[in-house]
Motif scaffolding. Structure first.
Motif, PDB file in Angstrom:
ATOM      1  N   GLY A 157       0.680  -1.248  -0.182  1.00  0.00           N
ATOM      2  CA  GLY A 157       0.167   0.033  -0.141  1.00  0.00           C
ATOM      3  C   GLY A 157       1.025   1.328   0.054  1.00  0.00           C
ATOM      4  O   GLY A 157       0.233   2.240   0.416  1.00  0.00           O
ATOM      5  N   LEU A 158       2.054   1.171  -0.309  1.00  0.00           N
ATOM      6  CA  LEU A 158       2.863   2.301  -0.428  1.00  0.00           C
ATOM      7  C   LEU A 158       2.769   2.907  -1.853  1.00  0.00           C
ATOM      8  O   LEU A 158       2.346   2.304  -2.594  1.00  0.00           O
ATOM      9  CB  LEU A 158       4.450   1.938  -0.213  1.00  0.00           C
ATOM     10  N   ASP A 159       3.331   4.343  -1.790  1.00  0.00           N
ATOM     11  CA  ASP A 159       3.444   4.837  -3.153  1.00  0.00           C
ATOM     12  C   ASP A 159       4.428   3.781  -3.865  1.00  0.00           C
ATOM     13  O   ASP A 159       5.540   3.490  -3.318  1.00  0.00           O
ATOM     14  CB  ASP A 159       4.127   6.165  -2.873  1.00  0.00           C
ATOM     15  N   GLU A 160       3.983   3.685  -5.330  1.00  0.00           N
ATOM     16  CA  GLU A 160       4.718   2.827  -5.914  1.00  0.00           C
ATOM     17  C   GLU A 160       6.101   3.164  -6.191  1.00  0.00           C
ATOM     18  O   GLU A 160       7.145   2.351  -6.543  1.00  0.00           O
ATOM     19  CB  GLU A 160       4.131   2.898  -7.373  1.00  0.00           C
ATOM     20  N   THR A 161       6.413   4.529  -6.285  1.00  0.00           N
ATOM     21  CA  THR A 161       7.969   4.943  -6.732  1.00  0.00           C
ATOM     22  C   THR A 161       8.658   5.107  -5.165  1.00  0.00           C
ATOM     23  O   THR A 161       9.840   5.293  -5.254  1.00  0.00           O
ATOM     24  CB  THR A 161       7.886   6.348  -7.265  1.00  0.00           C
ATOM     25  N   THR A 162       8.124   4.648  -4.017  1.00  0.00           N
ATOM     26  CA  THR A 162       8.964   4.605  -2.933  1.00  0.00           C
ATOM     27  C   THR A 162      10.639   4.011  -3.162  1.00  0.00           C
ATOM     28  O   THR A 162      10.301   3.036  -3.579  1.00  0.00           O
ATOM     29  CB  THR A 162       8.405   4.200  -1.693  1.00  0.00           C
TER      30      THR A 162
END
Lengths: 346, 346, 346, 346
Positions: free
Chosen positions: C332-337
């Protein structure tokens, strides 16, 4: 927010500054100047910036640049930083010069090796040499930073622990350095063509490379003893990286263990200098893309000589990375801001 | 003794001719011309010639060159061979042009792709295309030889056995070629710098490389059927070598064995074309420094497509080596004279 | 905090995961397993990690690993992920497999190309193919992610816009791919020695590379039409990078502009896929060290064929970077993390 | 006709001997031995030999080899040449050992550095060190030739003119050498993989490389004074070539011109040693594929040190080429037979 301009943004050093600063949330890139590419999008000149940096390259407008910027990085050949530093000083702005204009304290030496007159001896006097591991405190208060030469950085970090203790026999130091090709810049010379360089190795500037007096000036400062060295640069068929192999005689009989311990102690508190365990020797690719200097050191029991091998990424700790480290110091930031990365291996 | 002059002796193709001809006992090097290095010893421009070739580079004096030489190699950009061939023809001397001026039989096609007018259509008509494996007999009697393009050679040798038998479905041919950097010449462009090219790979000239019409002209001649192809060149981080991967649909159902046998038969008598055993695929370094083309071929039973992989040294079979092969034919020598070497591996 | 273990941490893919995850503040590296280096500090095996990663390599203890980790990256040859995924599934933990065990939906195809039996058809059924640009939503809820093959990623991203619109003529697709050497892994084979590979170029796996059925499966899914392709991989003398040159016939007459517009639209919302402006063609070094795929596309008006050139870093978007992108989606994180970087050029 | 066998024909040194000898009209290749490839055609193991060399690799049968051959080249790791030389001696055949077994005159030194016992001290005594520029006459009459080490050759040729005149200050010599990767042999080690070596540079064997005592033994012989040196080898990302940068203090004050003149005089009659004009410095690619050593030399007026840069092709003058030069001497041929070539540049 720190407002930054980069003068000469489309050389290898300049574009490395763009890479390091372009995504920082505490930095605004104001002006990216380039005579060659003025009017063009930098992301179309350098596709690795595509989608990340939307700036258009500009001709330098010195009034505008000094008005808008808190700090100006000058990534140009020697001579060009002098008028920029003068104007920035008038406007109360910081300058970090990645060229040679503020490195040599003696203008006669500058003029002998660089073949041009130094027109700003006053500024030269107050400029601070930007090697944080040597004079971090002075850097914090400087207006003009002379960012060290690439070969110079690798050699100074390799010798500093011994020089500060006065252990090195004057006249015994030989610095045999090997550099990747990006150190030669983005200049259109036959000698720099892929076809010429690939699968080959050569020496150049034998006995007269311009980094020689800079190394000697700093070693003399560090040791308190007038020091001459022998310096030979070589060209390695790789883009990035410098490795310096340094030979020195030391006073007194020191074991490999004792010398190694001196290095470990000297750099125990430094983030960007790593002394490898005895028996491990550094390779340039380990520090590719990082601001790190890795060092291996031993004493040859047969000859008594100290042998030091140090590696850096010439565009990082040897240029743009160290310049950002200096910027961090200038603005009271954690020194490692934006530089805390792992090398791109393989 | 054959008296030879090389026009453009300090480009990569020119200096490769010097390497091939300079030590031959049946050849005299007369004039080595170079605008850039006129007046300099060629062995000081190119230290690999040190101690072997004592010539001084000259400005071209066309009267003198044509007077003194039996054969003139022209290793210059397109357009420059036209006046030289005209003068040589008048004096009854042979010309081998390593550029494009005499390759395309249709001047309109030449002008469309090369953007200059062709001023010698008469000479063009009598020029002979210098691919010995295709038209050896015609070469022997020629006055002007059009030495084939480097990519072109690798593709023509790869397809000739199938084209001559009319097995290839028109419109199905895709030529995906990869070249080392020496093919780009010794020109001072940023794109050719070591720092840019190293550790990278790219396509260029997509859908409009100038070798396209030359390939199509010859494939059309070989098959007797108008043939268009898709050709994409790429740049490999290496100095020498071309590898072409060629895809084609063939008429009728042919097994891998049958197609392989066609290739073996086609080249059984050729010294410089080697069809590798089934399952072996060529690499460019195997033919480095030689005039050899190595070919691997198969049919994919899943798709029915023929896949051909051919490799040459672009400066040898792709340029200077083939030019010497043509010279040998012109002067009635054994075709392999001076070319009978083993590749420099590794 | 996400607890992560990496099985096979000392291959090139594994150690790239260490580089990407080791400094993240939202990730804890639990276990780094390695049969070859068990018991050794990973920073002494890989000096680019020196001073950054203090872990000791371990033999894999599957109970322990599955107990401690939220997600397990498997960076091992095919076959090895099956028992790990089974155990992880039992314990309710996520698995991202960078090998081939969960990519091919048909076990018969898997067994034909990989020559081993597939022992977990049930897990295979629920595994999700981890190409976010294709099926991002399914990834978010998966337990087992099949991370795509490196060549496959470069080809799927290059063809997806056309396949989804059903524009490609079945049977017309040719994929000519070129890879750096890290794709061959850290295995001690003569063929992978520097001395063999340097300054050379070759094809391999002609007509039978294992990525073929994976490409075909996905292209068939995307287009809804059974699709066979011709795929040829080549080895480039560089460490990192893949470039695929893709040729296809399209139905209907489409201009270069129209096709380019389809690509721009298809990827307008994607961070990691960049469609270059018409006339710009990508090079691998532009995306070195990043998770980006750069694409150039045109139509040759002479032949009507579409030509697509796509580049990725095979260890990043082709392996570890994409795996981290998938992990970000899973949690569920920002995909670009952790992936928002600029390529290391030059 | 000279009947030749090569023991260890599929290492890089062995296969270079095949390249040099395989096309000679005055040489018959009898046995090519290889444990790894016994039973395989050498042209399928090494495709650069395809179409040129039709031999099948064999297990070594020492009786047969010594019976059939006039001269046996041993291209194996140290230790293996001892029994071969013993048998050859019995049969009255010549041996040229490209390994270390007959180089060090003191068996204690051999055993200290190579960690094995020397079982043939008698043969050692009569073996002749095969550096023709140093002891050509002794070579002509030898039965066993100890072919010099690759680094050693580059250093001895660089220092010989000064040593013979007794000009070098004992203890002042530093030899900083850089080698291409073929010197590491065709061994399957992770450290030698392309992916590890490419775009990187490193030192190795610091203060304990096995060529050290060999260099010292010869320098001591040449100067008549016990000489210790400091020797550091480095690995360059290229296949072929060695460059040694040598530093020495000289007795008396000598100008650069005077030292240069000493070199020119020393090598005036030598075909394979070229002293470059003052200001020209050699690069390895200039001698690629040749038996030539190119040397640049100067004196730094600031420090008084002599700096010598010498380059060779490690597989040629550093191994196989020098071995053939020695064979020519042994059999009364012109020393340059088969070696009179121009370097493969670019």
């Amino acid at each position: 927010m720190i407002h930054v301009s980069i003068i000469g943004a489309t050389g290898y050093t300049g574009v490395e500054l763009v890479r390091l600063l372009g995504l920082r949330k505490d930095v605004v890139l104001d002006h990216l100047t380039s005579r060659t590419y003025a009017g063009q999008k930098i992301q179309e000149v350098f596709p690795h910036l595509y989608g990340s940096i939307d700036h258009t390259c500009e001709e330098m407008d010195l009034e505008q640049v000094t008005a808008d910027s808190d700090v100006i990085f000058v990534a140009l050949p020697h001579g060009h930083a002098l008028p920029i530093a003068k104007k920035a000083k008038e406007k109360g702005k910081k300058v970090i010069d990645l060229g040679a204009d503020f490195r040599l304290k003696d203008t006669a030496v500058y003029e002998e090796w660089y073949k041009v007159a130094h027109t700003e001896p006053g500024l030269l006097e107050e400029a601070v040499y930007g090697l944080p591991e040597w004079n971090r405190e002075a850097i914090k208060d400087a207006d003009i930073i002379a960012n060290p030469g690439c070969f110079v950085t690798s050699i100074l970090l390799g010798l500093m622990p011994l020089m500060k203790k006065g252990l090195v026999v004057p006249g015994s130091v030989i610095c045999d350095s090997k550099s990747g090709t990006s150190g030669a810049g983005r200049s259109e010379k036959v000698d720099n063509l892929f076809t010429e360089v690939e699968s080959s190795f050569k020496a150049y500037g034998v006995a007269h490379h311009r980094h020689t007096p800079e190394i000697e000036q700093l070693l003399t400062e560090m040791s308190g003893t007038e020091t001459l060295i022998q310096f030979t640069p070589h060209l390695v068929p790789m883009s990035r990286g410098i490795l310096s192999t340094i030979y020195a005689d030391v006073t007194g009989g020191h074991s490999a263990e004792a010398i190694h311990a001196i290095f470990e102690e000297a750099y125990a508190a430094e983030t960007f200098v790593q002394v490898l365990p005895a028996g491990m020797w550094p390779m340039t690719k380990s520090v590719r893309g990082t601001n790190v200097c890795q060092i291996g050191v031993t004493v040859d029991p047969r000859t008594g000589k100290v042998i030091i091998v140090s590696v850096i990424d010439n565009l990082m700790k040897g240029a743009a990375g160290q310049a950002v480290q200096n910027m961090n110091l200038l603005f009271g930031l954690d020194e490692t801001t934006g530089l805390n990365t792992i090398g791109l291996f393989p």
